[in-house]
Design a protein around this motif. Structure first.
Motif, PDB file in Angstrom:
ATOM      1  N   PHE A  83       0.811  -1.213   0.000  1.00  8.42           N
ATOM      2  CA  PHE A  83       0.000   0.000   0.000  1.00  8.42           C
ATOM      3  C   PHE A  83       0.847   1.267   0.000  1.00  8.42           C
ATOM      4  CE2 PHE A  83      -2.336   3.345   2.293  1.00  8.42           C
ATOM      5  CZ  PHE A  83      -3.365   3.521   1.388  1.00  8.42           C
ATOM      6  N   LEU A  84       1.874   1.324   0.836  1.00  8.41           N
ATOM      7  CA  LEU A  84       2.702   2.534   0.885  1.00  8.41           C
ATOM      8  C   LEU A  84       3.410   2.782  -0.447  1.00  8.41           C
ATOM      9  CD1 LEU A  84       4.206   2.413   4.482  1.00  8.41           C
ATOM     10  CD2 LEU A  84       2.437   3.919   3.588  1.00  8.41           C
ATOM     11  N   VAL A  87       0.841   4.345  -2.825  1.00  6.71           N
ATOM     12  CA  VAL A  87       0.676   5.771  -2.541  1.00  6.71           C
ATOM     13  C   VAL A  87       1.879   6.556  -3.062  1.00  6.71           C
ATOM     14  CG1 VAL A  87       0.471   7.488  -0.701  1.00  6.71           C
ATOM     15  CG2 VAL A  87      -0.841   5.370  -0.581  1.00  6.71           C
ATOM     16  N   ALA A  88       3.068   6.039  -2.826  1.00  7.53           N
ATOM     17  CA  ALA A  88       4.280   6.723  -3.291  1.00  7.53           C
ATOM     18  C   ALA A  88       4.317   6.823  -4.820  1.00  7.53           C
ATOM     19  CB  ALA A  88       5.520   5.992  -2.781  1.00  7.53           C
TER      20      ALA A  88
END
Length: 102
Positions: A83-84, A87-88
């Motif tokens: 997930f991170l 987003v990045a």
């Protein structure tokens, strides 16, 4: 003074909604339809919010860097990225498209 009235009304409304949720009988919450709606409603609301924030500017539909970031995030999700990282990727692609000026 109007701001404090709005804050008070909002706080009372939130409290009332919370209280109504606690007063619902357990039998109602155990129904399959209610369980299914409770599982799907947050996803639908998040999708609608994402679409509205990505493809609208006030009342006018737009297609800009936000759409490119959303598309990049969708590709990252299809590639099963964490997930991170998704987003990045969305942030970097959106910033890059804005920097290019497209």
């Amino acid at each position: 003074m109007n701001v404090w009235i709005a804050i008070s009304v909002t706080a009372l409304g939130c409290y009332a909604v919370k209280l109504l949720g606690l007063l619902v009988p357990a039998g109602v919450l155990d129904r399959p339809l209610v369980k299914r709606l409770a599982a799907l409603l947050p996803v639908a609301l998040l999708a609608a919010l994402t679409a509205q924030q990505t493809f609208a500017d006030g009342r006018v539909p737009v297609l800009d860097a936000r759409a490119a970031g959303l598309a990049a995030a969708a590709v990252a999700l299809l590639l099963r990225a964490p997930f991170l990282l998704v987003v990045a990727v969305a942030v970097v692609v959106t910033a890059a498209v804005r920097a290019v000026g497209v």
